[in-house]
Design a protein around this motif. Structure first.
Motif, PDB file in Angstrom:
ATOM      1  N   VAL A   1       0.837  -1.205   0.000  1.00 35.12           N
ATOM      2  CA  VAL A   1       0.000   0.000   0.000  1.00 35.12           C
ATOM      3  C   VAL A   1       0.869   1.251   0.000  1.00 35.12           C
ATOM      4  O   VAL A   1       0.607   2.222  -0.723  1.00 35.12           O
ATOM      5  N   LEU A   2       1.920   1.173   0.788  1.00 31.71           N
ATOM      6  CA  LEU A   2       2.858   2.295   0.839  1.00 31.71           C
ATOM      7  C   LEU A   2       3.450   2.538  -0.542  1.00 31.71           C
ATOM      8  O   LEU A   2       3.543   3.685  -1.014  1.00 31.71           O
ATOM      9  N   HIS A   3       3.830   1.462  -1.181  1.00 29.00           N
ATOM     10  CA  HIS A   3       4.402   1.574  -2.522  1.00 29.00           C
ATOM     11  C   HIS A   3       3.395   2.199  -3.485  1.00 29.00           C
ATOM     12  O   HIS A   3       3.742   3.044  -4.313  1.00 29.00           O
ATOM     13  N   ALA A   4       2.139   1.805  -3.319  1.00 30.40           N
ATOM     14  CA  ALA A   4       1.100   2.352  -4.196  1.00 30.40           C
ATOM     15  C   ALA A   4       0.916   3.845  -3.957  1.00 30.40           C
ATOM     16  O   ALA A   4       0.736   4.621  -4.892  1.00 30.40           O
ATOM     17  N   PHE A   5       1.019   4.259  -2.699  1.00 27.21           N
ATOM     18  CA  PHE A   5       0.887   5.687  -2.395  1.00 27.21           C
ATOM     19  C   PHE A   5       1.995   6.470  -3.065  1.00 27.21           C
ATOM     20  O   PHE A   5       1.784   7.552  -3.594  1.00 27.21           O
ATOM     21  N   ALA A   6       3.169   5.914  -3.024  1.00 23.69           N
ATOM     22  CA  ALA A   6       4.333   6.642  -3.528  1.00 23.69           C
ATOM     23  C   ALA A   6       4.394   6.624  -5.047  1.00 23.69           C
ATOM     24  O   ALA A   6       4.608   7.646  -5.683  1.00 23.69           O
ATOM     25  N   ASN A   7       4.176   5.472  -5.640  1.00 27.22           N
ATOM     26  CA  ASN A   7       4.417   5.331  -7.076  1.00 27.22           C
ATOM     27  C   ASN A   7       3.151   5.237  -7.916  1.00 27.22           C
ATOM     28  O   ASN A   7       3.233   5.111  -9.127  1.00 27.22           O
ATOM     29  N   GLY A   8       2.046   5.231  -7.269  1.00 27.48           N
ATOM     30  CA  GLY A   8       0.806   5.090  -8.046  1.00 27.48           C
ATOM     31  C   GLY A   8       0.415   3.613  -8.132  1.00 27.48           C
ATOM     32  O   GLY A   8       1.254   2.713  -8.044  1.00 27.48           O
ATOM     33  N   LEU A   9      -0.866   3.429  -8.293  1.00 27.72           N
ATOM     34  CA  LEU A   9      -1.408   2.076  -8.260  1.00 27.72           C
ATOM     35  C   LEU A   9      -0.904   1.230  -9.418  1.00 27.72           C
ATOM     36  O   LEU A   9      -0.677   0.038  -9.290  1.00 27.72           O
ATOM     37  N   LYS A  10      -0.706   1.867 -10.557  1.00 29.05           N
ATOM     38  CA  LYS A  10      -0.311   1.108 -11.748  1.00 29.05           C
ATOM     39  C   LYS A  10       1.024   0.410 -11.537  1.00 29.05           C
ATOM     40  O   LYS A  10       1.185  -0.771 -11.866  1.00 29.05           O
TER      41      LYS A  10
ATOM     42  N   ALA B   1      -1.441  -2.672  12.774  1.00 24.88           N
ATOM     43  CA  ALA B   1      -1.519  -2.827  11.324  1.00 24.88           C
ATOM     44  C   ALA B   1      -2.946  -2.591  10.832  1.00 24.88           C
ATOM     45  O   ALA B   1      -3.186  -1.867   9.864  1.00 24.88           O
ATOM     46  N   ILE B   2      -3.901  -3.181  11.514  1.00 25.15           N
ATOM     47  CA  ILE B   2      -5.286  -3.073  11.079  1.00 25.15           C
ATOM     48  C   ILE B   2      -5.771  -1.639  11.173  1.00 25.15           C
ATOM     49  O   ILE B   2      -6.441  -1.121  10.286  1.00 25.15           O
ATOM     50  N   ASP B   3      -5.371  -0.976  12.252  1.00 23.42           N
ATOM     51  CA  ASP B   3      -5.829   0.390  12.440  1.00 23.42           C
ATOM     52  C   ASP B   3      -5.314   1.272  11.316  1.00 23.42           C
ATOM     53  O   ASP B   3      -6.053   2.092  10.756  1.00 23.42           O
ATOM     54  N   THR B   4      -4.068   1.057  10.976  1.00 19.86           N
ATOM     55  CA  THR B   4      -3.496   1.825   9.871  1.00 19.86           C
ATOM     56  C   THR B   4      -4.296   1.583   8.596  1.00 19.86           C
ATOM     57  O   THR B   4      -4.692   2.512   7.883  1.00 19.86           O
ATOM     58  N   LEU B   5      -4.545   0.338   8.330  1.00 13.51           N
ATOM     59  CA  LEU B   5      -5.259  -0.005   7.101  1.00 13.51           C
ATOM     60  C   LEU B   5      -6.672   0.576   7.095  1.00 13.51           C
ATOM     61  O   LEU B   5      -7.148   1.056   6.067  1.00 13.51           O
ATOM     62  N   THR B   6      -7.315   0.537   8.247  1.00 11.57           N
ATOM     63  CA  THR B   6      -8.683   1.057   8.298  1.00 11.57           C
ATOM     64  C   THR B   6      -8.707   2.536   7.979  1.00 11.57           C
ATOM     65  O   THR B   6      -9.558   3.021   7.226  1.00 11.57           O
TER      66      THR B   6
ATOM     67  N   ILE C   1      -6.532   4.195   6.244  1.00  9.33           N
ATOM     68  CA  ILE C   1      -6.245   4.348   4.815  1.00  9.33           C
ATOM     69  C   ILE C   1      -7.520   4.104   4.011  1.00  9.33           C
ATOM     70  O   ILE C   1      -7.891   4.865   3.112  1.00  9.33           O
ATOM     71  N   LEU C   2      -8.188   3.032   4.363  1.00  3.63           N
ATOM     72  CA  LEU C   2      -9.418   2.667   3.677  1.00  3.63           C
ATOM     73  C   LEU C   2     -10.435   3.803   3.728  1.00  3.63           C
ATOM     74  O   LEU C   2     -11.030   4.185   2.715  1.00  3.63           O
TER      75      LEU C   2
ATOM     76  N   VAL D   1     -12.059   6.197   0.635  1.00  2.00           N
ATOM     77  CA  VAL D   1     -13.473   6.241   0.278  1.00  2.00           C
ATOM     78  C   VAL D   1     -14.105   7.567   0.650  1.00  2.00           C
ATOM     79  O   VAL D   1     -14.992   8.077  -0.023  1.00  2.00           O
ATOM     80  N   LEU D   2     -13.601   8.113   1.728  1.00  3.64           N
ATOM     81  CA  LEU D   2     -14.339   9.158   2.409  1.00  3.64           C
ATOM     82  C   LEU D   2     -14.617  10.384   1.553  1.00  3.64           C
ATOM     83  O   LEU D   2     -15.728  10.894   1.550  1.00  3.64           O
ATOM     84  N   TYR D   3     -13.600  10.803   0.824  1.00  3.82           N
ATOM     85  CA  TYR D   3     -13.831  12.080   0.142  1.00  3.82           C
ATOM     86  C   TYR D   3     -14.828  11.931  -0.987  1.00  3.82           C
ATOM     87  O   TYR D   3     -15.191  12.886  -1.639  1.00  3.82           O
ATOM     88  N   ARG D   4     -15.269  10.740  -1.253  1.00  5.79           N
ATOM     89  CA  ARG D   4     -16.360  10.552  -2.202  1.00  5.79           C
ATOM     90  C   ARG D   4     -17.722  10.594  -1.521  1.00  5.79           C
ATOM     91  O   ARG D   4     -18.743  10.640  -2.180  1.00  5.79           O
ATOM     92  N   LEU D   5     -17.679  10.513  -0.204  1.00  4.55           N
ATOM     93  CA  LEU D   5     -18.960  10.516   0.528  1.00  4.55           C
ATOM     94  C   LEU D   5     -19.320  11.939   0.922  1.00  4.55           C
ATOM     95  O   LEU D   5     -18.452  12.798   1.006  1.00  4.55           O
ATOM     96  N   PRO D   6     -20.579  12.182   1.161  1.00  2.00           N
ATOM     97  CA  PRO D   6     -21.009  13.538   1.479  1.00  2.00           C
ATOM     98  C   PRO D   6     -20.557  13.987   2.853  1.00  2.00           C
ATOM     99  O   PRO D   6     -20.184  13.179   3.686  1.00  2.00           O
ATOM    100  N   LYS D   7     -20.592  15.283   3.036  1.00  2.00           N
ATOM    101  CA  LYS D   7     -20.229  15.822   4.346  1.00  2.00           C
ATOM    102  C   LYS D   7     -21.292  15.456   5.387  1.00  2.00           C
ATOM    103  O   LYS D   7     -22.401  15.063   5.054  1.00  2.00           O
ATOM    104  N   TYR D   8     -20.887  15.650   6.625  1.00  2.00           N
ATOM    105  CA  TYR D   8     -21.851  15.437   7.716  1.00  2.00           C
ATOM    106  C   TYR D   8     -23.044  16.361   7.547  1.00  2.00           C
ATOM    107  O   TYR D   8     -22.902  17.506   7.148  1.00  2.00           O
ATOM    108  N   LEU D   9     -24.170  15.868   7.874  1.00  2.00           N
ATOM    109  CA  LEU D   9     -25.329  16.745   7.922  1.00  2.00           C
ATOM    110  C   LEU D   9     -25.820  16.766   9.358  1.00  2.00           C
ATOM    111  O   LEU D   9     -25.721  15.761  10.057  1.00  2.00           O
TER     112      LEU D   9
END
Lengths: 117, 137, 770
Positions: free
Chosen positions: B47-56, C652-657, C659-660, C664-672
């Motif tokens: 994921v880090l690599h993807a952030f840096a270099n792009g997903l492609k 690790a999981i927290d980091t991934l969450t 990131i996830l 996605v978030l900036y595609r979702l609407p703001k809080y109402l």
């Protein structure tokens, strides 16, 4: 310390629930994550907490002796953490997809059944 | 996010992190670590690599779609459980061990292969999710 | 005996294969089954007459006290003979009645199953197997009533019958279970010995109510009677067999059978007398408002069942004797009248009593049968009905109190019943044959022989009552623990009050017959009163219940997620609070807790801050970041408390969450801001009380001792059995490897789900909205 942990577990539950009862989709998911954390902490706490003695057998020993942290809740929580990641990502994507279709972040406007959409 | 520093760093970080994740995976039977954590660290590396270099670039690096890692890992884990049934007539998931330990890794047994299966599945799952989401975001 | 009981079921299975021949060549084959069974049971004649009881026992579910124990005593014997004997005649009759029906084999199948169930019911000595057979009769009767399944009315009647008798069945189950617990046995013959124990139990009333509910629904007592007239939609052989001779008597049978267990008690007697009395009078008067032959018979059957319940309620020796005789009397004449009706219906195509007349020219044997049955029904001397009626009056006359009231009740009922009998058995055959019936053909032998046989039996027994006295009637009374040695059935009692009452009945019936003509006017009069009948009241209750259910569903299944959450949490809070606040000691033993350090306090403070920030953050990004902080704080807690594996995974999981979320978030609407102040307060209180209870729960559990057996096993065997030193990892990949296997499969499924949700194309209506 256990007393404070118990309080904070309750706080996590309360916060998670409160977030779940809001109408915003994002808040719903955040609520889910927080409740999941609370549940993990609860299991961890109820398995009794021990300081400085992880459940790892010493180099020259054949079994754990003396005081050691209970490995069973730890194994439970470890799988729970990983599974919750799967659940959360699924929920996030579901929200995204729902938003795409219904075009609202308001849960109350999503109450129509499939046929009515 | 495509800064020079990060991109340069991630080129070195990726192999190091991957090595680290394998290290974590292998030592898991004796010290903290294991397939779950190892798999997560490996996916964070990508994921880090993807952030840096792009997903492609990352996808090019991976060669295959991470989704294929899931059945692969599941198969390895399942076969490691099945081996005692097929080879020795023991119940499913019975641990089998080589008699003499191997340096660095320690004792080798079916549990190790099971853990490797977990490692691969976790990687497959996380990367599939992240890549799918960033592609359609 | 088991084979004999199950023969009907086995035969119905056989019919699946030989059904097509039964429809064409082998039409008489099914009738051999009840005939064979009749002969089988008839061979016990000498044994029963000698006062013996035949018992057979098969273990079934012994641990629950549920066994297949069968007991052939006098009462069961009478019923088995009625079931198989009338069964044989009905089977025979059916072969002609439904000659060209496409589903004749199916009909025989249902009928055989019903016969088996009925035999099992009367022979069961275990109340649980009795219940089982009881339900089986309800179910098979559902199929028989709805046999003509193309007609909506018949489907509806079948459903009503099943509904009413089905509820009764459940009541029987409840009653049987309580009775079994109180008496400590499920065997009826053993319950008799526990009579005193049962009568003194506080649960006695409850048992009696449940048993009454079962018997009243099955035997069509007021106010549950209405399914029986409805069930007349069934083909006439069914009405004959189920709704006059056998199934509707199951309730009476149950009461009779349990009289030595539950009887001789004021509540038992009064209730039965009351319900039986109301039913017999209500239904008897109802007969004059009907002009459909089967409708008339249905109400006179209900009335007769009322008499039986009434007699059992009286509970004296004379009354029970009268009931025993009347069961036989009624089965004989009522089955005859039904069969006569069926033949008339089949030949002329109508059952309207106001147009039928003069049929004796065409169907003399049927007329004879109808005439004889009417005689027996009216209780005219020389018929068995006379003996039956005499016994009823003797029963009421010898009561200690209320003699006049109860006797006149019986007389009035009997007058109406005999009127009904004349109407069905006599009227259609007398007078001038209307032109429209002149072309009617004479029915074939299978359509008139069965009623003739039944009707003649009624007369034969009437002339020579000694034929049945010792072999049938006395054993019945013995089976309900009554000494029957001094009983003597007579035709002629001399000039007694009983005779006067009998004469009154006969004359009254005849008067009614000559004075009253069934007309549309009377029918429409009773239709007007339909609004207040039990049936329409129950229908209204049902529709009320439907409205209520609709409301209930709309309130709770309203589609608002947060409402579901609130309701669930609210109930959980109440339940937990009730339990926790009851037992909590409120004493917290701080000494058992570990000491605080600065690091921990700092982490906790950060956590609390992060939690509040997550809740009150105005922007989504801030909230997500704050929830990430909560995760890292928990990660630190894992580090402090010897869980390095967890700490790593959580990190690790927290980091991934995060990131996830960011992806996605900036595609979702703001809080109402969607909720008002009040709602937030309400939700806040609910959430806080739940959280508080969780805290209390955690503290409560911490105060309890720990069971360390499981963790000890893993701690001791991790290295020895699994060659690993990180116990957590050993549990995951070795001891509980299969669980982990399933878990990673779940993970993979989640990933596939995500992939599918995003990659698969939007379909149909979704695309339009894009």
């Amino acid at each position: 310390m256990e007393f404070l942990l118990a309080i904070i577990t309750g706080l996590l539950y309360a916060a998670g629930l409160y977030m779940m009862m809001r109408r915003s989709l994002v808040k719903l998911i955040l609520g889910l994550i927080i409740i999941g954390n609370g549940a993990n902490l609860l299991i961890f706490l109820l398995g009794r907490i021990t300081k400085g003695s992880p459940p790892i057998i010493g180099e020259h020993e054949k079994l754990l002796s003396d005081i050691y942290a209970d490995p069973v809740p730890q194994a439970l929580i470890l799988t729970a953490i990983v599974i919750s990641f799967g659940l959360q990502s699924f929920a996030i994507i579901l929200v995204k997809r729902a938003y795409k279709v219904v075009k609202t972040d308001d849960l109350d406007k999503m109450k129509a059944t499939d046929e009515e959409v | 996010m495509k800064t020079i520093i990060l991109r340069t760093a991630s080129n070195y970080l990726l192999p190091i992190l991957l090595l680290f994740s394998i290290f974590i995976l292998l030592r898991g039977h004796y010290l903290p670590g294991g397939g779950f954590v190892g798999g997560l660290i490996a996916s964070i590396a990508f994921v880090l690599h993807a952030f840096a270099n792009g997903l492609k670039d990352t996808k090019k690096l991976l060669k295959i779609h991470p989704g294929f890692l899931m059945p692969l890992g599941l198969a390895i884990a399942f076969l490691s459980g099945l081996l005692p049934v097929l080879g020795f007539g023991e119940p499913f998931m019975t641990g089998l061990w080589l008699e003499y330990p191997i340096p660095v890794i320690g004792a080798i047994g079916t549990a190790l292969f099971f853990d490797i299966g977990v490692y691969i599945v976790v990687q497959g799952v996380v990367l599939t999710i992240i890549i799918t989401i960033s592609e359609s975001a | 005996m088991l084979i004999a009981i199950l023969a009907g079921i086995l035969f119905s299975i056989l019919l699946l294969f030989i059904g097509k021949w039964v429809k064409t060549k082998l039409q008489l084959l099914p009738a051999l089954l009840p005939l064979g069974l009749f002969i089988y049971f008839a061979q016990f004649f000498p044994a029963i007459a000698a006062g013996e009881v035949i018992e057979q026992h098969y273990n079934w579910v012994s641990s629950f006290g549920v066994n297949l124990s069968f007991r052939l005593d006098g009462l069961a014997f009478l019923f088995t003979l009625l079931i198989t004997g009338i069964g044989f005649l009905v089977f025979l009759y059916t072969s002609a009645y439904l000659k060209n029906n496409d589903y004749l084999d199916r009909f025989y199948g249902y009928l055989s199953i019903f016969m088996a169930a009925m035999l099992g019911l009367v022979l069961s000595d275990n109340i649980m197997s009795l219940f089982l057979f009881w339900e089986l009769t309800s179910i098979s009767s559902f199929f028989l009533i709805g046999f003509n399944n193309k007609s909506e009315a018949s489907r509806k009647s079948a459903l009503w019958a099943l509904g009413i008798t089905g509820i009764g069945g459940l009541l029987l189950l409840a009653g049987a279970v309580i009775l079994g617990i109180v008496a400590d046995t499920y065997t009826i013959s053993e319950m008799v010995n526990q009579k005193a124990l049962i009568a003194s139990s506080p649960l006695y009333i409850l048992i009696a109510i449940f048993i009454f509910g079962a018997a009243f629904t099955k035997s069509a007592q007021f106010p549950f009677h209405f399914w029986l007239p409805g069930a007349m939609k069934a083909p006439t052989p069914v009405s004959t067999y189920l709704h006059s001779a056998t199934m509707v008597k199951a309730g009476v049978y149950l009461l009779f059978r349990l009289t030595p267990v539950l009887g001789d008690n004021t509540f038992w007697n009064t209730t039965l007398m009351l319900f039986g009395g109301i039913t017999m009078l209500y239904a008897a008067i109802h007969t004059i408002f009907r002009k459909d032959l089967k409708g008339i018979l249905a109400y006179s059957t209900i009335s007769a069942l009322g008499i039986l319940v009434f007699l059992i309620g009286l509970g004296t020796k004379e009354a029970l004797l009268a009931a025993a005789v009347f069961i036989l009397v009624h089965a004989l004449y009522k089955a005859t009248l039904f069969l006569v009706t069926g033949t008339i219906d089949l030949s002329t195509g109508t059952r309207d009593v106001s147009v039928l007349a003069g049929l004796k020219k065409i169907m003399l044997p049927v007329a004879i049968a109808g005439f004889l049955a009417a005689l027996s029904n009216a209780g005219i001397p020389s018929s068995i009905g006379f003996i039956g009626k005499d016994l009823i009056y003797e029963g009421t006359l010898q009561l200690p109190n209320n003699v006049v009231l109860l006797t006149s009740l019986a007389v009035i009922t009997n007058i109406f019943i005999s009127y009904a009998g004349y109407l069905v058995g006599v009227k259609p055959f007398l007078g001038k044959l209307p032109e429209r019936f002149e072309m009617t053909k004479t029915p074939e032998i299978r359509l008139w022989l069965p009623p003739v046989i039944l009707a003649s039996l009624g007369i034969v027994f009437g002339f020579v009552p000694s034929l049945i006295q010792d072999s049938l009637i006395k054993p019945i009374l013995s089976s309900v623990a009554i000494d029957a040695s001094d009983i003597h059935l007579k035709i002629w009692h001399g000039f007694t009050p009983v005779l006067a009452l009998s004469v009154t009945t006969i004359v009254g019936g005849l008067l009614l017959y000559f004075l009253l003509k069934p007309t549309d006017k009377l029918v429409s009069f009773s239709n007007k009163l339909e609004v207040v009948s039990p049936k329409s009241i129950i229908e209204k209750l049902i529709s009320l219940f439907e409205t209520f259910s609709g409301w209930w569903t709309r309130v709770f299944q309203n589609g608002y997620l947060r409402n579901y959450v609130s309701v669930i949490i609210f109930v959980a809070v109440i339940l937990m609070a009730y339990r926790l606040l009851q037992d909590t000691s409120y004493v917290i033993d701080y000494s058992s807790f570990s000491k605080l350090t600065v690091y921990e306090v700092v982490v906790l403070v950060i956590m609390v801050g992060a939690i509040f920030f997550t809740i009150f953050a105005k922007s989504r990004l801030a909230a997500v970041a704050a929830s990430g902080v909560i995760g890292y704080a928990i990660c630190l807690l894992f580090v402090f408390y010897s869980a390095p594996d967890l700490a790593m995974t959580q990190f690790a999981i927290d980091t991934l969450t995060v990131i996830l979320f960011v992806l996605v978030l900036y595609r979702l609407p703001k809080y109402l801001v969607l909720s008002d102040y009040k709602q937030r307060i309400r939700d806040g209180i609910l959430a806080c009380s739940f959280g508080g209870l969780i805290s209390v729960l955690a503290l409560e559990v911490l105060a309890q001792p720990v069971n360390e057996e499981i963790s000890k096993f893993y701690a001791e065997n991790a290295y020895i059995l699994a060659h690993g030193k990180n116990v957590v990892n050993v549990i995951l990949v070795d001891f509980r490897g299969t669980d982990t296997m399933v878990e990673i499969s779940v993970l993979a499924i989640a990933a596939i789900g995500v992939f599918a949700l995003l990659k698969l194309r939007l379909r149909g209506h979704e695309r339009e909205q894009k």
